[in-house]
Scaffold this active site. Structure first.
Site, PDB file in Angstrom:
ATOM      1  N   ARG A 259       9.412  -4.965   6.272  1.00  0.00           N
ATOM      2  CA  ARG A 259      10.839  -5.587   5.805  1.00  0.00           C
ATOM      3  C   ARG A 259      11.822  -4.960   6.309  1.00  0.00           C
ATOM      4  NH1 ARG A 259       8.690  -6.963  -0.293  1.00  0.00           N
ATOM      5  NH2 ARG A 259       6.850  -8.138   0.247  1.00  0.00           N
ATOM      6  N   ARG A 274      11.320   2.973  -1.049  1.00  0.00           N
ATOM      7  CA  ARG A 274      11.517   1.622  -0.246  1.00  0.00           C
ATOM      8  C   ARG A 274      11.410   1.726   1.103  1.00  0.00           C
ATOM      9  NH1 ARG A 274      14.225  -3.032  -1.903  1.00  0.00           N
ATOM     10  NH2 ARG A 274      14.628  -2.031  -3.871  1.00  0.00           N
ATOM     11  N   GLU A 346       7.893  -1.086  -9.478  1.00  0.00           N
ATOM     12  CA  GLU A 346       7.236  -2.366  -9.269  1.00  0.00           C
ATOM     13  C   GLU A 346       6.370  -2.183  -8.142  1.00  0.00           C
ATOM     14  OE1 GLU A 346       9.863  -5.580  -8.216  1.00  0.00           O
ATOM     15  OE2 GLU A 346       8.032  -6.668  -7.315  1.00  0.00           O
ATOM     16  N   SER A 349       3.881  -8.235  -7.974  1.00  0.00           N
ATOM     17  CA  SER A 349       4.375  -9.440  -8.730  1.00  0.00           C
ATOM     18  C   SER A 349       3.257 -10.451  -8.665  1.00  0.00           C
ATOM     19  CB  SER A 349       5.620  -9.833  -7.863  1.00  0.00           C
ATOM     20  OG  SER A 349       6.594  -9.273  -8.107  1.00  0.00           O
ATOM     21  N   ARG A 386       4.112   2.812  -3.692  1.00  0.00           N
ATOM     22  CA  ARG A 386       4.672   3.166  -5.284  1.00  0.00           C
ATOM     23  C   ARG A 386       3.556   3.653  -5.826  1.00  0.00           C
ATOM     24  NH1 ARG A 386       8.952  -2.019  -5.406  1.00  0.00           N
ATOM     25  NH2 ARG A 386      10.296  -0.960  -3.850  1.00  0.00           N
TER      26      ARG A 386
END
Length: 422
Positions: A259, A274, A346, A349, A386
């Site tokens: 990303r 990130r 997070e 999801s 994470r």
RNA sequence: GGAGAGAUGGCUGAGCGGGUGAAGGCACGCGACUCGAAAUCGCGCAUCCCGAGAAAUCGGGAUCGGGGGUUCGAAUCCCCCUCUCUCCGCCA
């Protein structure tokens, strides 16, 4: 993609969904184009009817050895009119599609309405475990234990491309294998997909057109670096009709994920929070539409298993409309507690896309003889960086060493503790 | 990268300007035969859009990898694109 007919029949609901998801699409313009198109279609159909009828007459006459030059002449004109209208239709269709692809999925009625993550609700949580000493952050722990090399990663690629080293690399690999094995043992079929995906695939799962700028594009081949295994795995079944008895399909796959994270420099980018390239094990389900919300619950639990087995404190939140992704109708986030960073991260999801992706991807099933779009779901199960953070921050000892979660010890060649990794 | 072959319904496979929404086979559904089953026989069986109807259904249109074009008429002819296969080259 939402169904145009659904938009036509649920105008207010669609407008509300667009607003609640912080999107902006001119629905009124879409509707006026749609009615224009429908009128045009009627005109076209009746002209084509004439053409088909008279052409058949010509054909019959020919067989009897007769010629009908005046009919042919007449049809020449009709045919020209049809072509003109078809050109117009193409233009209108293009304009309709251009609007339609920007309409987000409609949130499920159980999703709280809210502008952003502040309206998310906590569904369940484990007790936070307090350390009896002052916790160090993961960027300190990875430094002292030599688990990561940020500088050299940056030398090879750039900022936020860390290189895992020594026990750090081993821990990363252990995590991936542990997760894959766990999900496979619980009924998911393992797949190892390509990491480069084409435009059609990216469109089908809803990353395009909205998120194009956040994806790495290999321009020469017009291919994207995989942003999440959701894309290649869901697209395995693009343009397919799946037998009812074969559902639900449950897949697990590891991929590296890429990303660009454009515009997020300096914001929560310290350490592993990130990064541009990370590892993720993904769960994907393709299911009968009538079962997708039950499947979402079990999918979420399947992702949670990883956190439970790693004995990490976490919570499950239900995303509000404003925080929901473009393609999702309902999403639970899994957030893991990291005491050194003093926040929740997070790590997964879990989303039900209903038929939004299936419509774009043309994934159908036959149900009682009828073709219907299947429902697609996915959940990270789970993202490693994470999780890596959470492990080392939660398992750190007062002396700066790090225990290995017992679930991972077999994957670490029996290693129970990281003490300065040379 | 070069040369060739191909893409047709759930699958297989014929068709190569009008009689084809598409033969034949398989699969599937219903029925007959049977105590039951297998085998056999008969019938049915693509999707989408528009309109009419309470509905069954009926009328019209579109669809043979995708997109353009030629023609009164295209699965069939022409152009472009994508994908698959075979051979050659290169290569981990």
């Amino acid at each position: 993609m939402v169904d145009l007919r659904f938009v036509r029949e649920n105008i207010e609901r669609v407008k509300e969904a667009v607003k609640n998801k912080n999107e902006n699409v001119d629905i009124d313009r879409l509707l006026s184009l749609d009615s224009k198109h429908r009128n045009l279609q009627k005109e076209l159909d009746s002209l084509r009817h004439i053409r088909n009828k008279v052409s058949k007459e010509i054909s019959l006459s020919k067989r009897n050895g007769e010629n009908e030059p005046e009919k042919i002449e007449k049809m020449r004109k009709v045919s020209q009119d049809i072509k003109k209208l078809e050109r117009e239709e193409r233009k209108i269709n293009g304009a309709i599609d251009e609007l339609l692809i920007w309409i987000p999925n409609i949130p499920h009625s159980s999703v709280p309405i809210g502008k952003d993550s502040s309206s998310n609700t906590i569904v369940r949580e484990t007790p936070e475990e307090k350390l009896s000493f002052i916790a160090l952050s993961h960027w300190q722990l990875t430094e002292t234990n030599k688990l990561l090399d940020y500088g050299r990663g940056a030398k090879v690629s750039g900022a936020n491309f860390p290189c895992y080293t020594g026990i750090g690399a081993r821990l990363e690999r252990a995590l991936i294998n542990f997760m894959l094995d766990t999900h496979v043992s619980r009924g998911y079929k393992e797949v190892f997909t390509p990491f480069l995906v084409n435009r059609n695939a990216m469109f089908a799962t809803g990353q395009l057109p909205k998120l194009e700028d956040d994806m790495y594009l290999v321009e020469k081949d017009d291919m994207f670096l995989n942003p999440t295994a959701e894309v290649p795995i869901t697209n395995l079944h693009r343009d397919e009709i799946i037998k009812e008895e074969d559902l639900p399909l449950k897949y697990v796959g590891y991929t590296a994920c890429f990303r660009r994270e454009a515009g997020s420099y300096g914001r929560e980018t310290k350490g592993l929070q990130r990064v541009h390239q990370f590892n993720k094990v993904e769960l994907v389900k393709i299911v009968d539409p009538s079962t997708s919300y039950e499947e979402l619950e079990t999918l979420t639990k399947d992702a949670e298993i990883i956190l439970s087995l790693l004995e990490l404190p976490y919570r499950v939140t239900l995303l509000s409309t404003g925080d929901l992704s473009f393609a999702s109708a309902k999403t639970y986030d899994l957030e893991v507690w990291a005491p050194g960073s003093e926040k929740f991260f997070e790590v997964s999801s879990a989303s039900n896309f209903e038929d939004f992706q299936a419509r774009r991807a043309n994934i159908k099933m036959r149900k009682a003889g009828k073709l219907v779009y299947a429902h697609t779901l996915n959940a990270s199960g789970i993202a490693t960086p994470r999780t890596f953070i959470a492990i080392i921050e939660n398992y750190q000892q007062e002396d700066g060493t790090i225990r290995i979660p017992s679930a991972l010890i077999p994957y670490m060649g029996g290693l129970e503790k990281i003490e300065v990794n040379a």
